[in-house]
Design a protein around this motif. Sequence first.
Motif, PDB file in Angstrom:
ATOM      1  N   LYS A   1     -13.122 -31.338  24.905  1.00 38.94           N
ATOM      2  CA  LYS A   1     -13.137 -30.559  23.805  1.00 38.94           C
ATOM      3  C   LYS A   1     -14.028 -30.861  22.798  1.00 38.94           C
ATOM      4  CE  LYS A   1      -8.896 -29.293  22.771  1.00 38.94           C
ATOM      5  NZ  LYS A   1      -7.489 -29.411  21.945  1.00 38.94           N
ATOM      6  N   ILE A   2     -15.163 -30.952  23.096  1.00 39.56           N
ATOM      7  CA  ILE A   2     -16.342 -31.230  22.163  1.00 39.56           C
ATOM      8  C   ILE A   2     -17.289 -29.960  21.887  1.00 39.56           C
ATOM      9  CG2 ILE A   2     -16.113 -33.795  22.528  1.00 39.56           C
ATOM     10  CD1 ILE A   2     -18.506 -33.545  24.656  1.00 39.56           C
ATOM     11  N   ASP A   3     -18.212 -30.000  20.849  1.00 44.46           N
ATOM     12  CA  ASP A   3     -18.944 -28.922  20.761  1.00 44.46           C
ATOM     13  C   ASP A   3     -20.265 -29.205  21.306  1.00 44.46           C
ATOM     14  OD1 ASP A   3     -19.982 -26.615  19.819  1.00 44.46           O
ATOM     15  OD2 ASP A   3     -20.738 -27.405  17.672  1.00 44.46           O
ATOM     16  N   SER A   4     -20.352 -29.049  22.768  1.00 39.39           N
ATOM     17  CA  SER A   4     -21.625 -29.262  23.679  1.00 39.39           C
ATOM     18  C   SER A   4     -22.013 -27.868  24.283  1.00 39.39           C
ATOM     19  CB  SER A   4     -20.947 -30.257  24.770  1.00 39.39           C
ATOM     20  OG  SER A   4     -21.976 -30.257  25.842  1.00 39.39           O
ATOM     21  N   ALA A   5     -23.388 -27.756  23.720  1.00 37.95           N
ATOM     22  CA  ALA A   5     -23.926 -26.513  24.307  1.00 37.95           C
ATOM     23  C   ALA A   5     -23.875 -26.443  26.057  1.00 37.95           C
ATOM     24  CB  ALA A   5     -25.251 -26.331  23.898  1.00 37.95           C
ATOM     25  N   LEU A   6     -24.179 -27.752  26.412  1.00 36.84           N
ATOM     26  CA  LEU A   6     -24.113 -27.907  28.041  1.00 36.84           C
ATOM     27  C   LEU A   6     -22.986 -27.708  28.688  1.00 36.84           C
ATOM     28  CD1 LEU A   6     -25.411 -28.817  30.691  1.00 36.84           C
ATOM     29  CD2 LEU A   6     -25.287 -30.964  29.856  1.00 36.84           C
ATOM     30  N   LEU A   7     -21.939 -28.347  27.975  1.00 32.73           N
ATOM     31  CA  LEU A   7     -20.611 -28.004  28.524  1.00 32.73           C
ATOM     32  C   LEU A   7     -20.089 -26.517  28.603  1.00 32.73           C
ATOM     33  CD1 LEU A   7     -18.306 -31.088  27.693  1.00 32.73           C
ATOM     34  CD2 LEU A   7     -19.192 -30.287  29.845  1.00 32.73           C
ATOM     35  N   ARG A   8     -20.320 -25.897  27.353  1.00 31.42           N
ATOM     36  CA  ARG A   8     -20.258 -24.412  27.428  1.00 31.42           C
ATOM     37  C   ARG A   8     -21.000 -23.667  28.457  1.00 31.42           C
ATOM     38  NH1 ARG A   8     -20.860 -25.216  21.563  1.00 31.42           N
ATOM     39  NH2 ARG A   8     -23.100 -24.517  21.783  1.00 31.42           N
ATOM     40  N   GLU A   9     -22.182 -23.932  28.698  1.00 31.66           N
ATOM     41  CA  GLU A   9     -22.917 -22.997  29.664  1.00 31.66           C
ATOM     42  C   GLU A   9     -22.371 -23.469  31.175  1.00 31.66           C
ATOM     43  OE1 GLU A   9     -27.394 -22.388  31.195  1.00 31.66           O
ATOM     44  OE2 GLU A   9     -26.923 -23.640  29.585  1.00 31.66           O
ATOM     45  N   LEU A  10     -22.155 -24.548  31.215  1.00 27.78           N
ATOM     46  CA  LEU A  10     -21.403 -25.030  32.717  1.00 27.78           C
ATOM     47  C   LEU A  10     -20.105 -24.429  32.954  1.00 27.78           C
ATOM     48  CD1 LEU A  10     -21.625 -26.803  35.171  1.00 27.78           C
ATOM     49  CD2 LEU A  10     -20.715 -28.678  33.828  1.00 27.78           C
ATOM     50  N   THR A  11     -19.301 -24.290  32.003  1.00 27.98           N
ATOM     51  CA  THR A  11     -18.061 -23.484  32.091  1.00 27.98           C
ATOM     52  C   THR A  11     -18.190 -22.139  32.229  1.00 27.98           C
ATOM     53  OG1 THR A  11     -16.948 -25.209  30.337  1.00 27.98           O
ATOM     54  CG2 THR A  11     -15.874 -22.764  30.550  1.00 27.98           C
ATOM     55  N   ALA A  12     -19.242 -21.608  31.788  1.00 31.70           N
ATOM     56  CA  ALA A  12     -19.468 -20.148  32.077  1.00 31.70           C
ATOM     57  C   ALA A  12     -19.747 -19.968  33.454  1.00 31.70           C
ATOM     58  CB  ALA A  12     -20.652 -19.479  31.253  1.00 31.70           C
ATOM     59  N   ALA A  13     -20.849 -20.836  33.893  1.00 29.98           N
ATOM     60  CA  ALA A  13     -21.150 -20.670  35.161  1.00 29.98           C
ATOM     61  C   ALA A  13     -20.107 -21.090  36.177  1.00 29.98           C
ATOM     62  CB  ALA A  13     -22.130 -21.976  35.451  1.00 29.98           C
ATOM     63  N   VAL A  14     -19.205 -21.972  36.115  1.00 31.91           N
ATOM     64  CA  VAL A  14     -18.127 -22.288  36.908  1.00 31.91           C
ATOM     65  C   VAL A  14     -17.240 -21.049  36.899  1.00 31.91           C
ATOM     66  CG1 VAL A  14     -16.071 -23.637  37.214  1.00 31.91           C
ATOM     67  CG2 VAL A  14     -18.002 -24.736  36.499  1.00 31.91           C
ATOM     68  N   LYS A  15     -16.851 -20.657  35.831  1.00 32.58           N
ATOM     69  CA  LYS A  15     -15.989 -19.235  35.930  1.00 32.58           C
ATOM     70  C   LYS A  15     -16.629 -18.110  36.784  1.00 32.58           C
ATOM     71  CE  LYS A  15     -13.971 -18.279  31.893  1.00 32.58           C
ATOM     72  NZ  LYS A  15     -13.718 -17.951  30.398  1.00 32.58           N
ATOM     73  N   ALA A  16     -17.759 -17.939  36.477  1.00 26.18           N
ATOM     74  CA  ALA A  16     -18.476 -16.937  37.207  1.00 26.18           C
ATOM     75  C   ALA A  16     -18.469 -17.180  38.761  1.00 26.18           C
ATOM     76  CB  ALA A  16     -20.143 -16.882  36.721  1.00 26.18           C
ATOM     77  N   ALA A  17     -18.967 -18.419  39.179  1.00 23.30           N
ATOM     78  CA  ALA A  17     -18.713 -18.625  40.658  1.00 23.30           C
ATOM     79  C   ALA A  17     -17.385 -18.591  41.088  1.00 23.30           C
ATOM     80  CB  ALA A  17     -18.973 -20.079  40.634  1.00 23.30           C
ATOM     81  N   ALA A  18     -16.348 -18.965  40.090  1.00 24.54           N
ATOM     82  CA  ALA A  18     -15.094 -19.048  40.878  1.00 24.54           C
ATOM     83  C   ALA A  18     -14.506 -17.339  40.766  1.00 24.54           C
ATOM     84  CB  ALA A  18     -14.126 -19.695  39.835  1.00 24.54           C
ATOM     85  N   ALA A  19     -14.904 -16.475  39.921  1.00 23.16           N
ATOM     86  CA  ALA A  19     -14.676 -15.106  40.022  1.00 23.16           C
ATOM     87  C   ALA A  19     -15.273 -14.451  41.363  1.00 23.16           C
ATOM     88  CB  ALA A  19     -15.260 -14.432  38.964  1.00 23.16           C
ATOM     89  N   GLU A  20     -16.036 -15.086  42.024  1.00 18.57           N
ATOM     90  CA  GLU A  20     -16.680 -14.536  43.231  1.00 18.57           C
ATOM     91  C   GLU A  20     -15.907 -15.041  44.462  1.00 18.57           C
ATOM     92  OE1 GLU A  20     -19.374 -12.563  43.812  1.00 18.57           O
ATOM     93  OE2 GLU A  20     -19.743 -11.900  41.404  1.00 18.57           O
ATOM     94  N   ALA A  21     -15.351 -16.250  44.248  1.00 20.13           N
ATOM     95  CA  ALA A  21     -14.659 -16.555  45.397  1.00 20.13           C
ATOM     96  C   ALA A  21     -13.410 -16.908  45.447  1.00 20.13           C
ATOM     97  CB  ALA A  21     -15.399 -18.215  45.512  1.00 20.13           C
ATOM     98  N   LEU A  22     -12.607 -16.770  44.184  1.00 21.88           N
ATOM     99  CA  LEU A  22     -11.148 -16.935  44.154  1.00 21.88           C
ATOM    100  C   LEU A  22     -10.342 -15.526  43.909  1.00 21.88           C
ATOM    101  CD1 LEU A  22     -10.980 -20.371  42.034  1.00 21.88           C
ATOM    102  CD2 LEU A  22     -11.138 -20.021  44.545  1.00 21.88           C
ATOM    103  N   ARG A  23      -9.190 -15.816  44.238  1.00 21.76           N
ATOM    104  CA  ARG A  23      -8.258 -14.502  44.137  1.00 21.76           C
ATOM    105  C   ARG A  23      -7.653 -14.630  42.465  1.00 21.76           C
ATOM    106  NH1 ARG A  23      -6.165 -11.275  48.224  1.00 21.76           N
ATOM    107  NH2 ARG A  23      -7.058 -11.819  50.141  1.00 21.76           N
ATOM    108  N   ARG A  24      -7.634 -13.433  42.189  1.00 24.31           N
ATOM    109  CA  ARG A  24      -7.102 -13.229  40.784  1.00 24.31           C
ATOM    110  C   ARG A  24      -5.582 -13.406  40.852  1.00 24.31           C
ATOM    111  NH1 ARG A  24     -10.457 -15.268  36.997  1.00 24.31           N
ATOM    112  NH2 ARG A  24     -12.435 -14.302  36.898  1.00 24.31           N
TER     113      ARG A  24
END
Length: 270
Positions: A247-270
């Motif tokens: 929980k820190i104000d890191s632009a890199l972690l924000r971008e990585l989080t968005a990429a992880v969520k996008a990849a998970a949305a393609e592969a995992l079940r809701r």
Amino acid sequence: MDQVQLTTFQAVIETGSFEAAARQLHVTPSAVSQRIKALESAVGQVLVRRAKPCVATTAGQALVRFAGQVALLEREALAQARDRTRVSIVVNADSLHLWFLPALAAVPGPQYGLHTDDQDFTADLLRSGTAMAAVTAEHVPVQGCRIEPLGAMRYLAVGASPELVPMIVYNRKDQLQHRFLATMDRPGNPPVHYVPSAAAFIEAIRLGLGWGMVPESNARPDIAAGHYVEMVPGTHLDVPLYWQYWKIDSALLRELTAAVKAAAAEALRR
């Protein structure tokens, strides 16, 4: 808090000894020892358990996270160029094998350090400060971390024949097979083969060594090809996964989080 002492503390925990930390920092072991003692005196608690390897005490674990967070923000502020930033992530083997790497490819630049563990235990590396982020089955956020739901990985019980012995298990932390038996009201302790590799785990089932829980995306093509069968047709086990990160104000972690969520949305079940 003295930054030199904090950096020295982080080096001791990362390398596992005062001597290795001294080599990394290009100082003497005596200087490392003095800095750690001064930091412990300032905090008022023992932070390092002097063992082989050295590990953080309970009080020190929070400081490990803090030291890593400070280092990350410092590198981002000084570098601006990501090729000087290292991001440590722990992820379960099936996610790493099936869907996680495209998320890293979508955020090029950082140096990634990946750890693998069972999804029920990946959050432990967040608690210790070893990892900045984790794909985990733990739905309660670790102190100092944010949490994002990713979806569920669906597993099917498959084997060469519809008999539930013996059992293929990834390692001694892997409880998926036992959880499936419990849902079928068939608890017990069948013979077990331990196969700690995602690819070899599936190959062991194909060769008839036993049955195991295989991600649906792997299992369906193999079932269709006749490599193995569903042990109990029409049943499955869903494992919800979460992304936890500092929980820190890191632009890199924000971008990585968005990429992880996008990849998970393609592969995992809701």
